[in-house]
Design a protein around this motif. Structure first.
Motif, short mmCIF file in Angstrom:
data_model
loop_
_atom_site.label_atom_id
_atom_site.label_comp_id
_atom_site.label_asym_id
_atom_site.label_seq_id
_atom_site.Cartn_x
_atom_site.Cartn_y
_atom_site.Cartn_z
N GLY A 172 80.57 21.17 83.99
CA GLY A 172 80.65 21.78 82.78
C GLY A 172 79.49 21.45 81.76
N LEU A 173 79.44 21.84 80.67
CA LEU A 173 78.35 21.53 79.79
C LEU A 173 78.43 20.12 79.16
CD1 LEU A 173 75.99 22.95 78.34
CD2 LEU A 173 77.49 23.53 76.62
N TRP A 174 77.42 19.41 79.36
CA TRP A 174 77.20 18.12 78.86
C TRP A 174 76.16 17.78 77.81
CZ3 TRP A 174 79.50 13.20 80.52
CH2 TRP A 174 80.48 13.35 81.64
N GLU A 175 76.18 17.19 76.79
CA GLU A 175 75.30 16.67 75.81
C GLU A 175 74.76 15.31 76.23
OE1 GLU A 175 74.85 17.10 71.16
OE2 GLU A 175 76.04 15.07 71.70
N LEU A 176 73.54 15.28 76.19
CA LEU A 176 72.69 14.03 76.65
C LEU A 176 71.96 13.48 75.38
CD1 LEU A 176 71.37 14.75 80.01
CD2 LEU A 176 73.57 13.98 79.46
N SER A 177 72.10 12.09 75.06
CA SER A 177 71.13 11.70 73.87
C SER A 177 70.62 10.49 74.41
CB SER A 177 72.24 11.28 72.69
OG SER A 177 71.40 10.66 71.74
N ASN A 178 69.25 10.42 74.14
CA ASN A 178 68.39 9.25 74.66
C ASN A 178 67.44 8.78 73.27
OD1 ASN A 178 68.89 9.38 77.55
ND2 ASN A 178 68.09 11.42 77.30
N LYS A 179 67.64 7.36 73.49
CA LYS A 179 66.67 6.84 72.32
C LYS A 179 66.00 5.85 72.96
CE LYS A 179 67.37 5.11 67.60
NZ LYS A 179 68.54 4.67 66.61
N ILE A 180 64.55 6.06 72.67
CA ILE A 180 63.68 5.23 73.36
C ILE A 180 63.06 4.09 72.28
CG2 ILE A 180 61.51 5.12 74.71
CD1 ILE A 180 62.11 8.27 75.16
N LYS A 181 63.35 2.88 72.80
CA LYS A 181 62.47 1.85 71.86
C LYS A 181 61.43 1.17 72.89
CE LYS A 181 66.87 0.98 69.68
NZ LYS A 181 68.04 0.17 69.35
N THR A 182 60.23 1.10 72.49
CA THR A 182 59.29 0.27 73.19
C THR A 182 58.86 -0.86 72.82
OG1 THR A 182 57.34 1.30 71.74
CG2 THR A 182 58.08 2.47 73.56
N GLY A 183 59.33 -1.26 71.43
CA GLY A 183 58.85 -2.67 70.91
C GLY A 183 57.77 -2.57 70.29
N ASP A 184 56.90 -1.35 70.34
CA ASP A 184 55.50 -1.43 69.71
C ASP A 184 55.43 -0.39 68.69
OD1 ASP A 184 52.54 -1.57 69.38
OD2 ASP A 184 52.25 -0.02 70.85
N ALA A 185 55.40 -0.87 67.52
CA ALA A 185 55.64 0.20 66.33
C ALA A 185 54.63 1.56 66.59
CB ALA A 185 55.31 -0.46 65.06
N ARG A 186 53.39 1.09 67.03
CA ARG A 186 52.55 2.48 67.12
C ARG A 186 53.16 3.56 68.15
NH1 ARG A 186 46.21 0.77 67.95
NH2 ARG A 186 46.30 -0.42 65.95
N THR A 187 53.43 2.88 69.49
CA THR A 187 53.80 3.82 70.38
C THR A 187 55.27 4.38 69.89
OG1 THR A 187 53.00 2.41 72.20
CG2 THR A 187 54.74 3.73 72.75
N ASP A 188 56.32 3.72 69.20
CA ASP A 188 57.27 4.30 68.60
C ASP A 188 57.10 5.42 67.83
OD1 ASP A 188 58.99 2.71 70.26
OD2 ASP A 188 59.52 1.34 68.74
N GLN A 189 56.13 5.13 66.78
CA GLN A 189 55.61 6.31 65.81
C GLN A 189 55.12 7.50 66.75
OE1 GLN A 189 56.13 6.48 62.67
NE2 GLN A 189 55.21 8.50 62.81
N ALA A 190 54.41 7.35 67.65
CA ALA A 190 53.89 8.31 68.51
C ALA A 190 54.98 9.16 69.17
CB ALA A 190 52.65 7.95 69.59
N LEU A 191 55.92 8.25 69.68
CA LEU A 191 57.26 9.03 70.35
C LEU A 191 57.92 9.88 69.18
CD1 LEU A 191 58.61 6.26 72.77
CD2 LEU A 191 57.42 8.44 73.34
N SER A 192 58.08 9.42 68.02
CA SER A 192 58.74 9.92 66.83
C SER A 192 57.65 11.48 66.53
CB SER A 192 58.87 9.21 65.74
OG SER A 192 59.49 9.83 64.71
N SER A 193 56.46 11.25 66.61
CA SER A 193 55.63 12.06 66.28
C SER A 193 55.87 13.31 67.43
CB SER A 193 54.43 11.80 66.14
OG SER A 193 53.33 12.68 65.61
N ALA A 194 55.76 12.94 68.56
CA ALA A 194 56.09 13.89 69.67
C ALA A 194 57.32 14.89 69.44
CB ALA A 194 55.93 13.25 70.88
N LEU A 195 58.39 14.25 69.01
CA LEU A 195 59.60 14.77 69.02
C LEU A 195 59.43 15.74 67.68
CD1 LEU A 195 62.54 11.93 69.07
CD2 LEU A 195 61.98 14.33 70.47
N SER A 196 58.68 15.32 66.63
CA SER A 196 58.47 16.50 65.49
C SER A 196 57.67 17.42 65.88
CB SER A 196 57.87 15.61 64.36
OG SER A 196 58.49 14.47 63.81
#
Length: 174
Positions: free
Chosen positions: A24-48
């Motif tokens: 059936g239908l599944w919802e998947l949720s993924n949270k990514i943590k790189t430990g590098d503030a710049r990379t984490d900000q870039a990932l957040s920006s990509a989502l936006s």
């Protein structure tokens, strides 16, 4: 950066065989943590940026993903990447979680009480990782994966925390 985000999300939820799962239908949720503030900000920006695609571009992305039975990822309020996908009766019979990794990959699953310990190596995209998947019956799971993506500008490591939950027996038509 968008490629890294999608690759990590897919890898986090792709490499497992469940004890039993419902079709059936599944919802998947993924949270990514790189430990590098710049990379984490870039990932957040990509989502936006994904959320703000022009309608015609978004329609193309949605059509491509729909062909593969996956919804366009949405940014969750907690910084996660959320999407829905369908587990077919055949996938459920094989005890296969959604979003099989495409490419040249090998994986290993070791059953443990309550779930699996998993590892994988891919030549395309160049990546590897290991982690644990724990099941809550046949309609939910949590996973934590340590992933290294070796494509692009060099190795990038991340911890991907994932959840999957069954939404219902029927899937939208492809």
């Amino acid at each position: 950066m968008k490629r890294l985000l999608i690759t990590l999300a897919v890898l986090a939820s792709a490499h497992a065989s469940a004890q039993t799962i419902k079709p059936g239908l599944w919802e998947l949720s993924n949270k990514i943590k790189t430990g590098d503030a710049r990379t984490d900000q870039a990932l957040s920006s990509a989502l936006s940026q994904l959320a703000m695609l022009p309608p015609e571009q978004r329609a193309k992305v949605e059509a491509m993903m729909k062909q593969n039975g996956v919804s366009v990822p949405q940014a969750g309020g907690d910084g996660s990447l959320k999407m829905t996908t369908c587990v077919t009766p055949e996938m459920a019979a094989r005890k296969e979680l959604p979003l099989n990794q495409k490419g040249q990959c090998t994986s290993k699953q070791d059953p443990v009480p309550g779930g699996l310990n998993v590892s994988f190596t891919c030549a395309n995209p160049a990546s590897s990782g290991n982690g644990q998947i724990r099941f809550q019956g046949d309609s939910a799971y949590t996973a934590t994966m340590n992933v290294t993506n070796n494509s692009g500008t060099g190795p990038q490591s991340a911890v991907v925390e994932s959840t999957g939950r069954w939404l219902g027996a029927s899937c939208p038509a492809k």
